[in-house]
Scaffold this active site. Sequence first.
Site, PDB file in Angstrom:
ATOM      1  N   ASP A  40       1.332  -1.269   0.242  1.00 59.49           N
ATOM      2  CA  ASP A  40       0.195  -0.341   0.221  1.00 59.49           C
ATOM      3  C   ASP A  40       0.899   1.603   0.110  1.00 59.49           C
ATOM      4  OD1 ASP A  40       1.176   0.012   2.663  1.00 59.49           O
ATOM      5  OD2 ASP A  40      -0.846  -0.373   3.233  1.00 59.49           O
ATOM      6  N   GLU A  93      -0.906  -8.880  -1.066  1.00 61.57           N
ATOM      7  CA  GLU A  93      -0.994  -8.599   0.386  1.00 61.57           C
ATOM      8  C   GLU A  93      -2.724  -7.431  -0.311  1.00 61.57           C
ATOM      9  OE1 GLU A  93       0.541  -5.775   2.803  1.00 61.57           O
ATOM     10  OE2 GLU A  93       1.225  -7.783   3.766  1.00 61.57           O
ATOM     11  N   GLU A 106      -2.014   4.956   3.212  1.00 59.22           N
ATOM     12  CA  GLU A 106      -1.805   3.628   2.612  1.00 59.22           C
ATOM     13  C   GLU A 106      -2.767   3.401   2.684  1.00 59.22           C
ATOM     14  OE1 GLU A 106      -0.080   5.256   5.590  1.00 59.22           O
ATOM     15  OE2 GLU A 106       1.808   4.132   4.768  1.00 59.22           O
ATOM     16  N   HIS A 146       7.353   4.508  12.412  1.00 56.83           N
ATOM     17  CA  HIS A 146       7.718   5.027  11.183  1.00 56.83           C
ATOM     18  C   HIS A 146       6.175   5.780  10.462  1.00 56.83           C
ATOM     19  CE1 HIS A 146       5.814   2.773   8.050  1.00 56.83           C
ATOM     20  NE2 HIS A 146       6.170   1.359   9.288  1.00 56.83           N
ATOM     21  N   ARG A 149       3.331   7.661   9.481  1.00 56.37           N
ATOM     22  CA  ARG A 149       3.042   9.323   9.377  1.00 56.37           C
ATOM     23  C   ARG A 149       2.098  10.227   9.652  1.00 56.37           C
ATOM     24  NH1 ARG A 149       4.871  12.338   4.013  1.00 56.37           N
ATOM     25  NH2 ARG A 149       6.283  10.180   2.544  1.00 56.37           N
ATOM     26  N   HIS A 164      14.139   3.984  12.298  1.00 57.61           N
ATOM     27  CA  HIS A 164      13.769   4.306  10.907  1.00 57.61           C
ATOM     28  C   HIS A 164      14.665   5.919   9.848  1.00 57.61           C
ATOM     29  CE1 HIS A 164      11.349   5.856   7.041  1.00 57.61           C
ATOM     30  NE2 HIS A 164      10.658   3.530   7.011  1.00 57.61           N
TER      31      HIS A 164
HETATM   32  C1  UD1 Z   1       6.870   4.058   3.559  1.00 53.61           C
HETATM   33  C2  UD1 Z   1       5.470   4.152   3.048  1.00 53.61           C
HETATM   34  C3  UD1 Z   1       4.688   3.281   4.314  1.00 53.61           C
HETATM   35  C4  UD1 Z   1       5.896   2.236   4.091  1.00 53.61           C
HETATM   36  C5  UD1 Z   1       7.143   2.578   4.703  1.00 53.61           C
HETATM   37  C6  UD1 Z   1       8.257   1.127   5.489  1.00 53.61           C
HETATM   38  C7  UD1 Z   1       4.355   5.660   1.685  1.00 53.61           C
HETATM   39  C8  UD1 Z   1       4.104   6.830   1.339  1.00 53.61           C
HETATM   40  N1  UD1 Z   1       4.940   5.227   2.382  1.00 53.61           N
HETATM   41  O1  UD1 Z   1       6.642   5.389   4.674  1.00 53.61           O
HETATM   42  O2  UD1 Z   1       3.667   3.239   3.257  1.00 53.61           O
HETATM   43  O3  UD1 Z   1       5.150   1.805   5.730  1.00 53.61           O
HETATM   44  O4  UD1 Z   1       7.697   3.017   3.930  1.00 53.61           O
HETATM   45  O5  UD1 Z   1       9.130   1.779   6.066  1.00 53.61           O
HETATM   46  O6  UD1 Z   1       4.648   5.367   0.489  1.00 53.61           O
HETATM   47  N2  UD1 Z   1      14.586   7.584   3.858  1.00 53.61           N
HETATM   48  C9  UD1 Z   1      15.969   7.512   3.876  1.00 53.61           C
HETATM   49  N3  UD1 Z   1      16.581   6.503   3.237  1.00 53.61           N
HETATM   50  C10 UD1 Z   1      15.976   4.816   2.687  1.00 53.61           C
HETATM   51  C11 UD1 Z   1      13.947   5.460   3.384  1.00 53.61           C
HETATM   52  C12 UD1 Z   1      13.800   6.362   3.522  1.00 53.61           C
HETATM   53  O7  UD1 Z   1      17.075   8.223   4.185  1.00 53.61           O
HETATM   54  O8  UD1 Z   1      16.128   3.779   2.933  1.00 53.61           O
HETATM   55  C13 UD1 Z   1      14.155   9.496   4.348  1.00 53.61           C
HETATM   56  C14 UD1 Z   1      14.134   9.893   3.066  1.00 53.61           C
HETATM   57  O9  UD1 Z   1      14.621  11.687   3.494  1.00 53.61           O
HETATM   58  C15 UD1 Z   1      12.510   9.953   2.376  1.00 53.61           C
HETATM   59  C16 UD1 Z   1      11.915   9.516   3.613  1.00 53.61           C
HETATM   60  O10 UD1 Z   1      12.767   8.353   3.922  1.00 53.61           O
HETATM   61  O11 UD1 Z   1      12.526  11.409   1.470  1.00 53.61           O
HETATM   62  C17 UD1 Z   1      10.515   8.973   3.845  1.00 53.61           C
HETATM   63  O12 UD1 Z   1       9.770   7.921   2.897  1.00 53.61           O
HETATM   64  P1  UD1 Z   1       8.971   7.738   2.021  1.00 53.61           P
HETATM   65  O13 UD1 Z   1       9.399   5.804   1.483  1.00 53.61           O
HETATM   66  O14 UD1 Z   1       8.012   8.630   1.631  1.00 53.61           O
HETATM   67  O15 UD1 Z   1       8.051   7.315   3.506  1.00 53.61           O
HETATM   68  P2  UD1 Z   1       8.107   6.214   4.765  1.00 53.61           P
HETATM   69  O16 UD1 Z   1       7.793   7.274   5.732  1.00 53.61           O
HETATM   70  O17 UD1 Z   1       9.691   5.536   4.368  1.00 53.61           O
HETATM   71  N1  UDP Z   2      12.441  -4.892   9.289  1.00 60.94           N
HETATM   72  C1  UDP Z   2      13.622  -5.269   9.283  1.00 60.94           C
HETATM   73  N2  UDP Z   2      15.001  -3.873   9.896  1.00 60.94           N
HETATM   74  C2  UDP Z   2      14.454  -3.360  11.056  1.00 60.94           C
HETATM   75  C3  UDP Z   2      13.205  -2.974  11.087  1.00 60.94           C
HETATM   76  C4  UDP Z   2      12.407  -3.494  11.188  1.00 60.94           C
HETATM   77  O1  UDP Z   2      14.620  -5.150   8.628  1.00 60.94           O
HETATM   78  O2  UDP Z   2      15.645  -2.916  11.314  1.00 60.94           O
HETATM   79  C5  UDP Z   2      11.217  -4.929   8.821  1.00 60.94           C
HETATM   80  C6  UDP Z   2      10.729  -6.118   9.521  1.00 60.94           C
HETATM   81  O3  UDP Z   2      10.942  -6.984   9.717  1.00 60.94           O
HETATM   82  C7  UDP Z   2       9.371  -6.277   8.353  1.00 60.94           C
HETATM   83  C8  UDP Z   2       9.273  -4.809   7.957  1.00 60.94           C
HETATM   84  O4  UDP Z   2      10.852  -4.353   8.135  1.00 60.94           O
HETATM   85  O5  UDP Z   2       9.396  -7.379   7.736  1.00 60.94           O
HETATM   86  C9  UDP Z   2       8.720  -4.043   8.052  1.00 60.94           C
HETATM   87  O6  UDP Z   2       9.238  -2.235   7.736  1.00 60.94           O
HETATM   88  P1  UDP Z   2       7.947  -1.201   8.291  1.00 60.94           P
HETATM   89  O7  UDP Z   2       8.046  -1.295  10.003  1.00 60.94           O
HETATM   90  O8  UDP Z   2       9.827  -0.424   7.907  1.00 60.94           O
HETATM   91  O9  UDP Z   2       6.997  -0.934   7.369  1.00 60.94           O
HETATM   92  P2  UDP Z   2       5.761  -1.052   7.474  1.00 60.94           P
HETATM   93  O10 UDP Z   2       5.141  -3.635   6.911  1.00 60.94           O
HETATM   94  O11 UDP Z   2       5.172  -0.908   8.185  1.00 60.94           O
HETATM   95  O12 UDP Z   2       4.895  -1.164   5.931  1.00 60.94           O
END
Ligand code: UD1
Ligand code: UDP
Length: 367
Positions: A100, A122, A136, A206, A208, A239
Amino acid sequence: MKNLSKKIICIVGTRPEAIKMAPVILALHEQPWAEVKVLVTAQHRGMLDQILREFSIIPDFDLNVMQPNQSLSALTGRLLIDLEKVLKAEMPDVVLAQGDTTTVLAAAMTCFYAGIAFGHVEAGLRTGDMHTPFPEEFNRVVVGKLAKWHFTPTPLSAQNLLVEGTPESQIHITGNTVIDALQYIAAQDSLRPEEYERKVILVTAHRRENFGEAFRNICTAIRTLAIRNLNVDVIFPVHPNPNVKATAHELLSGIQNISLIEPLGYREFIHTMNRCHLILSDSGGVQEEAPALGKPVLVLRSSTERPEAVEAGCVRLVGNNTENIIKETELLLNDSQAYRKMAKGTSPYGDGNAASRIIAILQEHLS
Ligand code: UD1
Ligand code: UDP
């Protein structure tokens, strides 16, 4: 055989998508009838690459879209433009994506515009509230309107789709591929059953919709728990979203029994989950994995699209109120009967064969 093969593009953007699509991608590579390509949007960069390395997945296309603190609109715009270029040039028979995120929304929309069949892994998770989780719930409702195949993890998620009018013939209950991924790790490393010497609370956060005051309340609860329970350690892989990182470091640094660490690799995270005492998290994937490992999860949200584990008694919603988080956590730390009731170790999310079911359904429908 080659000219009979079907071209399938698997799209992943973030850490959880890579984890949950890895079993599908690895199994598809074994299929003689499938020409498989992996497209990463790199909505996440570092965390995505970490997981791809662990599953030895090498992308065929990398859109490299991530920007620091990206906004939803700007991210969606970049994704729609870049995805169209690749998908129109490739014109696959099927695109598969999981979950999502904004990557999945943009992938499904691009396929709809280009007339490419889209399979949603999923599918059918719903809270019924467009604002939780944000964005999401919106993403998956829209993707649910666009997909041709809906691979749902549970009967409840299939029911959610039926209620929305999705034809039954398009819904397939497969289990969640996260259990396949977990078993892949468990098969390679023997998971040690012993907990850490001192009780460990593992934390991830993490979402939003929790940014701002709610996340400050959560951090205040963690801080208070650590200070009041010096016999307990808190491990918090933070995160990299700046909205999470800045607040976590501001409120939780410098406390002796709190470790703020970089995101762990999947293998190491599974081992940490397996050895901790309990988990505080707003993550989706963690709510699915922890019950399979017999670890209680207190979910830092007021609703969940994964009610199955709540009903099974392994997961409890505690919201983001500081006092409530402290109360529920200390109950599990101090009342062994309450703890044992939650640490039951039943997984409502599948048997580890979701990927092979998805592939069998695709093969049947495409042949
Ligand atoms: C995103 C997804 C969320 C998912 C989550 C898993 C959307 C809107 N959100 O949230 O559904 O649960 O990923 O973790 O799709 N960043 C880094 N390095 C990384 C990843 C992220 O620096 O490897 C930072 C960057 O500044 C980036 C910010 O995190 O701009 C936000 O990343 P984004 O994918 O937009 O949102 P998440 O909060 O990570
Ligand atoms: N996870 C990981 N390393 C971490 C924290 C989480 O590999 O330090 C894995 C966890 O086992 C799960 C997935 O990341 O499978 C969950 O990701 P996240 O919580 O970022 O996203 P969500 O599932 O909420 O979309």
